[in-house]
Design a protein around this motif. Structure first.
Motif, PDB file in Angstrom:
ATOM      1  N   GLY A  11      -1.740   2.931  -7.355  1.00 49.36           N
ATOM      2  CA  GLY A  11      -1.532   4.231  -6.709  1.00 49.36           C
ATOM      3  C   GLY A  11      -1.212   4.144  -5.227  1.00 49.36           C
ATOM      4  N   CYS A  12      -0.631   3.036  -4.788  1.00 50.99           N
ATOM      5  CA  CYS A  12      -0.279   2.846  -3.374  1.00 50.99           C
ATOM      6  C   CYS A  12       1.096   3.463  -3.111  1.00 50.99           C
ATOM      7  N   PRO A  13       1.178   4.469  -2.232  1.00 47.92           N
ATOM      8  CA  PRO A  13       2.486   5.069  -1.932  1.00 47.92           C
ATOM      9  C   PRO A  13       3.448   4.055  -1.326  1.00 47.92           C
ATOM     10  N   ASP A  70      16.444  -4.544  -0.469  1.00 49.05           N
ATOM     11  CA  ASP A  70      16.620  -5.320  -1.694  1.00 49.05           C
ATOM     12  C   ASP A  70      15.700  -6.541  -1.731  1.00 49.05           C
ATOM     13  N   GLU A  71      15.070  -6.865  -0.590  1.00 51.69           N
ATOM     14  CA  GLU A  71      14.258  -8.072  -0.471  1.00 51.69           C
ATOM     15  C   GLU A  71      12.761  -7.809  -0.300  1.00 51.69           C
ATOM     16  N   TRP A  72      12.350  -6.578  -0.014  1.00 45.89           N
ATOM     17  CA  TRP A  72      10.940  -6.288   0.229  1.00 45.89           C
ATOM     18  C   TRP A  72      10.638  -4.800   0.037  1.00 45.89           C
ATOM     19  N   VAL A  73       9.352  -4.498  -0.142  1.00 41.76           N
ATOM     20  CA  VAL A  73       8.870  -3.125  -0.272  1.00 41.76           C
ATOM     21  C   VAL A  73       7.557  -3.011   0.498  1.00 41.76           C
ATOM     22  N   ASP A  74       7.447  -1.973   1.337  1.00 40.62           N
ATOM     23  CA  ASP A  74       6.191  -1.650   2.020  1.00 40.62           C
ATOM     24  C   ASP A  74       5.362  -0.734   1.134  1.00 40.62           C
ATOM     25  N   PHE A  75       4.055  -0.973   1.091  1.00 37.12           N
ATOM     26  CA  PHE A  75       3.130  -0.080   0.399  1.00 37.12           C
ATOM     27  C   PHE A  75       2.000   0.309   1.338  1.00 37.12           C
ATOM     28  N   ASP A  76       1.509   1.537   1.183  1.00 34.62           N
ATOM     29  CA  ASP A  76       0.294   1.979   1.864  1.00 34.62           C
ATOM     30  C   ASP A  76      -0.868   1.496   1.010  1.00 34.62           C
ATOM     31  N   PHE A  77      -1.431   0.374   1.371  1.00 38.04           N
ATOM     32  CA  PHE A  77      -2.500  -0.279   0.617  1.00 38.04           C
ATOM     33  C   PHE A  77      -3.843   0.216   1.125  1.00 38.04           C
ATOM     34  N   PHE A  78      -4.223   1.409   0.666  1.00 38.96           N
ATOM     35  CA  PHE A  78      -5.501   2.017   1.024  1.00 38.96           C
ATOM     36  C   PHE A  78      -5.676   2.108   2.541  1.00 38.96           C
ATOM     37  N   GLY A  79      -4.623   2.621   3.200  1.00 37.90           N
ATOM     38  CA  GLY A  79      -4.656   2.814   4.644  1.00 37.90           C
ATOM     39  C   GLY A  79      -4.147   1.636   5.450  1.00 37.90           C
ATOM     40  N   HIS A  80      -3.725   0.579   4.784  1.00 36.70           N
ATOM     41  CA  HIS A  80      -3.192  -0.604   5.455  1.00 36.70           C
ATOM     42  C   HIS A  80      -1.839  -0.932   4.856  1.00 36.70           C
ATOM     43  N   GLN A  81      -0.977  -1.519   5.668  1.00 43.00           N
ATOM     44  CA  GLN A  81       0.352  -1.878   5.182  1.00 43.00           C
ATOM     45  C   GLN A  81       0.308  -3.227   4.478  1.00 43.00           C
ATOM     46  N   ILE A  82       0.916  -3.270   3.315  1.00 41.33           N
ATOM     47  CA  ILE A  82       1.148  -4.535   2.628  1.00 41.33           C
ATOM     48  C   ILE A  82       2.639  -4.584   2.323  1.00 41.33           C
ATOM     49  N   VAL A  83       3.237  -5.733   2.557  1.00 45.05           N
ATOM     50  CA  VAL A  83       4.669  -5.887   2.326  1.00 45.05           C
ATOM     51  C   VAL A  83       4.855  -6.878   1.180  1.00 45.05           C
ATOM     52  N   ALA A  84       5.505  -6.411   0.132  1.00 42.22           N
ATOM     53  CA  ALA A  84       5.798  -7.259  -1.028  1.00 42.22           C
ATOM     54  C   ALA A  84       7.185  -7.849  -0.821  1.00 42.22           C
ATOM     55  N   HIS A  85       7.222  -9.116  -0.436  1.00 44.00           N
ATOM     56  CA  HIS A  85       8.492  -9.810  -0.223  1.00 44.00           C
ATOM     57  C   HIS A  85       8.932 -10.477  -1.516  1.00 44.00           C
ATOM     58  N   LEU A  86      10.206 -10.371  -1.820  1.00 39.36           N
ATOM     59  CA  LEU A  86      10.755 -11.010  -3.002  1.00 39.36           C
ATOM     60  C   LEU A  86      10.805 -12.516  -2.799  1.00 39.36           C
ATOM     61  N   SER A  87      10.145 -13.236  -3.682  1.00 40.44           N
ATOM     62  CA  SER A  87      10.121 -14.692  -3.647  1.00 40.44           C
ATOM     63  C   SER A  87       9.900 -15.174  -5.080  1.00 40.44           C
TER      64      SER A  87
END
Length: 129
Positions: free
Chosen positions: A16-18, A24-41
């Motif tokens: 449920g992280c917005p 095309d290489e990454w996505v930012d998520f609001d990880f319970f009030g903190h930023q997490i970046v999912a990088h494609l690897s």
């Protein structure tokens, strides 16, 4: 992450992280009030096989997570359990009766990254020794 669609389904859908910005290489998520970046690897696995003993449990050395309010922690644990998530560390109270007593669980995302969620009845005990 090995696949950004899989990351979106897991972090955005299951957890449920917005979603924030993306490419095309990454996505930012609001990880319970903190930023997490999912990088494609796609060729890198999050699991490296190294564990540490914590309160008698094998905890992946390489992991990240968040501290949640207790009620949100309980709801997330129940939702993950209902979706058949394979917990590395099942939801339980750790260090019971000691400084730093906490509710915790650990599981892996689809790319093998270990994630820990904690909650405290007494938030002043978060860094207690």
């Amino acid at each position: 992450m090995r696949d950004l669609g899989e990351a979106r389904a897991f972090y955005g859908g299951l957890l449920g992280c917005p979603e924030g910005r993306s490419s095309d290489e990454w996505v930012d998520f609001d990880f319970f009030g903190h930023q997490i970046v999912a990088h494609l690897s796609p060729n890198e696995s999050g699991y490296k096989g190294h564990n540490s003993d914590v309160d008698g449990e094998a905890v992946p050395v390489r992991h990240f997570g968040a501290i949640l309010p207790m009620e949100l922690w309980r709801k997330l644990a129940a939702r993950l359990g209902a979706h058949g998530v394979d917990f590395l560390l099942a939801p339980a109270i750790r260090f019971e009766g000691q400084p730093g007593e906490q509710a915790a669980f650990i599981f892996r995302d689809p790319s093998g990254n270990a994630i820990e969620f904690k909650a405290f009845h007494d938030e002043s005990a978060i860094f207690a020794r």
